[in-house]
Design a protein around this motif. Sequence first.
Motif, PDB file in Angstrom:
ATOM      1  N   HIS A   1       0.187  -1.999   9.325  1.00  0.00           N
ATOM      2  CA  HIS A   1      -0.190  -2.274   7.946  1.00  0.00           C
ATOM      3  C   HIS A   1       1.009  -2.320   7.001  1.00  0.00           C
ATOM      4  CE1 HIS A   1      -4.387  -1.947   9.057  1.00  0.00           C
ATOM      5  NE2 HIS A   1      -4.142  -0.784   9.644  1.00  0.00           N
ATOM      6  N   LEU A   2       2.156  -2.696   7.501  1.00  0.00           N
ATOM      7  CA  LEU A   2       3.339  -2.825   6.655  1.00  0.00           C
ATOM      8  C   LEU A   2       3.183  -4.034   5.733  1.00  0.00           C
ATOM      9  CD1 LEU A   2       6.071  -2.128   9.375  1.00  0.00           C
ATOM     10  CD2 LEU A   2       4.868  -0.487   7.931  1.00  0.00           C
ATOM     11  N   PRO A   3       3.797  -4.009   4.533  1.00  0.00           N
ATOM     12  CA  PRO A   3       4.630  -2.935   3.991  1.00  0.00           C
ATOM     13  C   PRO A   3       3.800  -1.751   3.503  1.00  0.00           C
ATOM     14  CG  PRO A   3       4.425  -4.704   2.381  1.00  0.00           C
ATOM     15  CD  PRO A   3       3.741  -5.178   3.631  1.00  0.00           C
ATOM     16  N   LEU A   4       4.216  -0.577   3.935  1.00  0.00           N
ATOM     17  CA  LEU A   4       3.508   0.655   3.627  1.00  0.00           C
ATOM     18  C   LEU A   4       4.523   1.721   3.227  1.00  0.00           C
ATOM     19  CD1 LEU A   4       0.773   2.198   3.700  1.00  0.00           C
ATOM     20  CD2 LEU A   4       1.291   2.776   6.079  1.00  0.00           C
ATOM     21  N   TYR A   5       4.214   2.418   2.156  1.00  0.00           N
ATOM     22  CA  TYR A   5       5.106   3.451   1.622  1.00  0.00           C
ATOM     23  C   TYR A   5       4.358   4.781   1.609  1.00  0.00           C
ATOM     24  CZ  TYR A   5       7.843  -0.516  -0.006  1.00  0.00           C
ATOM     25  OH  TYR A   5       8.578  -1.674  -0.057  1.00  0.00           O
ATOM     26  N   ILE A   6       5.034   5.831   2.040  1.00  0.00           N
ATOM     27  CA  ILE A   6       4.462   7.175   1.970  1.00  0.00           C
ATOM     28  C   ILE A   6       5.337   8.026   1.057  1.00  0.00           C
ATOM     29  CG2 ILE A   6       4.233   9.335   3.268  1.00  0.00           C
ATOM     30  CD1 ILE A   6       2.888   7.833   5.467  1.00  0.00           C
ATOM     31  N   ASN A   7       4.710   8.625   0.053  1.00  0.00           N
ATOM     32  CA  ASN A   7       5.382   9.607  -0.791  1.00  0.00           C
ATOM     33  C   ASN A   7       4.802  10.972  -0.481  1.00  0.00           C
ATOM     34  OD1 ASN A   7       7.242   8.075  -2.283  1.00  0.00           O
ATOM     35  ND2 ASN A   7       5.611   7.304  -3.590  1.00  0.00           N
ATOM     36  N   THR A   8       5.693  11.917  -0.190  1.00  0.00           N
ATOM     37  CA  THR A   8       5.270  13.258   0.135  1.00  0.00           C
ATOM     38  C   THR A   8       5.774  14.234  -0.921  1.00  0.00           C
ATOM     39  OG1 THR A   8       5.131  14.858   1.949  1.00  0.00           O
ATOM     40  CG2 THR A   8       7.223  13.666   1.677  1.00  0.00           C
ATOM     41  N   GLN A   9       5.594  15.547  -0.691  1.00  0.00           N
ATOM     42  CA  GLN A   9       5.958  16.510  -1.737  1.00  0.00           C
ATOM     43  C   GLN A   9       6.618  17.752  -1.147  1.00  0.00           C
ATOM     44  OE1 GLN A   9       3.976  19.487  -4.888  1.00  0.00           O
ATOM     45  NE2 GLN A   9       2.847  17.584  -4.703  1.00  0.00           N
ATOM     46  N   PHE A  10       7.892  17.627  -0.824  1.00  0.00           N
ATOM     47  CA  PHE A  10       8.717  18.793  -0.510  1.00  0.00           C
ATOM     48  C   PHE A  10       9.224  19.367  -1.829  1.00  0.00           C
ATOM     49  CE2 PHE A  10       9.007  16.216   3.322  1.00  0.00           C
ATOM     50  CZ  PHE A  10       9.004  17.142   4.359  1.00  0.00           C
ATOM     51  N   ASN A  11       9.094  20.670  -2.003  1.00  0.00           N
ATOM     52  CA  ASN A  11       9.526  21.299  -3.253  1.00  0.00           C
ATOM     53  C   ASN A  11      10.669  22.292  -3.085  1.00  0.00           C
ATOM     54  OD1 ASN A  11       7.839  20.006  -5.117  1.00  0.00           O
ATOM     55  ND2 ASN A  11       6.130  21.352  -4.612  1.00  0.00           N
TER      56      ASN A  11
ATOM     57  N   LEU B   1       9.791   6.137   3.208  1.00  0.00           N
ATOM     58  CA  LEU B   1       9.446   7.499   2.801  1.00  0.00           C
ATOM     59  C   LEU B   1      10.134   7.885   1.503  1.00  0.00           C
ATOM     60  CD1 LEU B   1       9.843   9.175   6.300  1.00  0.00           C
ATOM     61  CD2 LEU B   1       7.693   8.697   5.136  1.00  0.00           C
ATOM     62  N   GLY B   2       9.362   8.456   0.590  1.00  0.00           N
ATOM     63  CA  GLY B   2       9.904   8.985  -0.650  1.00  0.00           C
ATOM     64  C   GLY B   2       9.366  10.371  -0.903  1.00  0.00           C
TER      65      GLY B   2
ATOM     66  N   LYS C   1       0.847  -1.180   0.000  1.00  0.00           N
ATOM     67  CA  LYS C   1       0.000   0.000   0.000  1.00  0.00           C
ATOM     68  C   LYS C   1       0.881   1.228   0.000  1.00  0.00           C
ATOM     69  CE  LYS C   1      -0.999  -2.086   3.263  1.00  0.00           C
ATOM     70  NZ  LYS C   1      -0.356  -3.330   3.781  1.00  0.00           N
ATOM     71  N   ARG C   2       0.384   2.276  -0.639  1.00  0.00           N
ATOM     72  CA  ARG C   2       1.085   3.557  -0.632  1.00  0.00           C
ATOM     73  C   ARG C   2       0.105   4.661  -0.246  1.00  0.00           C
ATOM     74  NH1 ARG C   2       3.614   4.591  -6.246  1.00  0.00           N
ATOM     75  NH2 ARG C   2       2.015   3.169  -7.049  1.00  0.00           N
ATOM     76  N   ILE C   3       0.626   5.687   0.399  1.00  0.00           N
ATOM     77  CA  ILE C   3      -0.165   6.875   0.718  1.00  0.00           C
ATOM     78  C   ILE C   3       0.565   8.084   0.148  1.00  0.00           C
ATOM     79  CG2 ILE C   3      -1.008   8.382   2.566  1.00  0.00           C
ATOM     80  CD1 ILE C   3      -1.290   5.912   4.329  1.00  0.00           C
ATOM     81  N   GLY C   4      -0.147   8.888  -0.607  1.00  0.00           N
ATOM     82  CA  GLY C   4       0.398  10.146  -1.102  1.00  0.00           C
ATOM     83  C   GLY C   4      -0.113  11.283  -0.234  1.00  0.00           C
ATOM     84  N   THR C   5       0.800  11.967   0.458  1.00  0.00           N
ATOM     85  CA  THR C   5       0.391  13.012   1.400  1.00  0.00           C
ATOM     86  C   THR C   5       1.418  14.126   1.461  1.00  0.00           C
ATOM     87  OG1 THR C   5      -0.097  13.501   3.725  1.00  0.00           O
ATOM     88  CG2 THR C   5       1.451  11.709   3.306  1.00  0.00           C
ATOM     89  N   ALA C   6       0.938  15.339   1.637  1.00  0.00           N
ATOM     90  CA  ALA C   6       1.825  16.485   1.882  1.00  0.00           C
ATOM     91  C   ALA C   6       1.848  16.853   3.355  1.00  0.00           C
ATOM     92  CB  ALA C   6       1.386  17.684   1.050  1.00  0.00           C
TER      93      ALA C   6
END
Length: 419
Positions: free
Chosen positions: A269-279, A302-303, A244-249
Motif C-alpha cells: 500500500h505504498l506510499p505509506l507513512y507511519i508516525n510514532t511517538q517515542f518520548n 517513519l517519523g 496514507k498515514r498511520i499514527g501508532t505507538a
Amino acid sequence: MSSTGSLTVEEKRKIALQRAEELKKKIEPYLRASEKIETGFKLSEKFRENKEKIKNLFGATEEEWNDWRWQIRNRISDVETLKKIVNLSEEEIENIKRVSTRYRWAISPYYASLMDPDNPFCPIRMRAIPSIKELTDKYGVPDPMAEEYTSPAPLITRRYPDRLIINVTNQCGMFCRHCQRRRNIGEVDYPAKHEDIEAALEYIRNNPEIRDVLITGGDPLTLEDEKIDWILSELDKIPHVEIKRIGTAAPVTFPQRITDELCKILTKHLPLYINTQFNHPKEVTEEAKEACFKLARAGVALGNQAVLLKGINNDPHVMKKLNHELLRIMVKPYYIFHAKSVQGTTHFVTTVQDGLEIMEQLRGYTSGLAIPWYIINAPEGHGKTPIVPQYLLMVGKEYVLIRNWEGKVFEYPNGFPDD
C-alpha cells in the motif's frame, strides 16, 4: 572570513583548526550530559532481566512474549500485578486506586519491562502509571482540540483543506497518561464499527480535495491484519487519495506488533507513512530497532511525533539524545508537540520557553535530520502552529538582518536589482 582569499593554505588550515576547537567546546556540555542519559541500548541487559521477571510472573514462554496479541491480552491494569513489577509505596498504591475510579490505565508487559522498579521518577513510569495529579487538575478540558466540532462524518476529524483523520479504535497497547483523547478511552476496548468506517470512506470518496488520510485512534495497529489491509485497500481505490498515514505507538509500547505478515501487507500500500511517538531515549530499545527496521525494509517512511512533557523530556540534552537515537533506528524526528491542556494531564505541560530552548540547542548543534518542528496546536482545532526561535531580526528593502545559531548577527542581501 570573506577577506581570507589571499591567505596561504597553511594559514587557512590554522583558521580551520581554531574553528574546529571552538566547535568542540560548544558540543562538550552535551557530550558530558549524554553520558548520564539513560537509553534503551545502554539498558538492554537490565531490560532483559525485567522481562524475565515479568515472564515468570505471568508464566509466559518466549513465544508468548513475542506475540503481540499476548501483549494486548495481558496488559497490566491492576495495582496488585503492578506492585509485583515495580516497587510502590502505600501512598502510590492508594493514589493509583483512586485515579482508576475515574481514568482507565493499562500497560503492556513489554513496556513495563522498561520501567525502573525503584525510581518513581523513571520517565517510563511517569508516562504509564497514574498520578494523583490527574485528579487535582484545575486547568484541563476534555477536548481542547474541539474534535467533536470538526467531525463532518463518523470517525472523521477534519481541520485542514486537503487532509483528514479517521479514528478507527480506542484501543492502545498502553494508555499514555498525557493522552489527548482520554475522553474516548472508556472502560472497554472497541474497534470502530464496520459501517462507521464505511461512512468515513464514503465521505473521503465524495470529497476529491482530500489527498492525504491519517489512520489513527487509539492505536490502529491493534486492529487485525485483515482489517488494516481492507482499510488501506479501500483508500487505494480512491483516485484522489495520494498518500496514507498511520499514527501508532506500537514500535514504542508493543513492538512485537510489527510482524513479517503485517509488513507484507503494508508494503502493498505504498506510499505509506507511519508516525510514532517515542518520548524518551529509554524507549529506543533493541526491540524497537528491530520493529522500525522491518518497517523501513517494507518501504514505509517513519517519523516521530514526540510530546514535550514536564519531568520526562523537557531538557535540551535529553531531547537531542532522543533524536539521535531515533535516527539510529531509521525514524526521522518530525514534530515536538507542546502538550495539550487535556483534563487530567496538565501536570505534564511545560512552558513554551522550554520548547524554544530545546530548539535553540538543536539548530546548528546537530544535523538537520535531528531537528523536528516545535508545534503548538492552536485552541479549538485551529491547527498546528510552528513555534521557532527568532532568526529573522529585521526586513529592509536592500537587506535583511539575521541571527545564526551562535547568536551572531549578519546583514544579508534581500535580493539584487535587475541590471
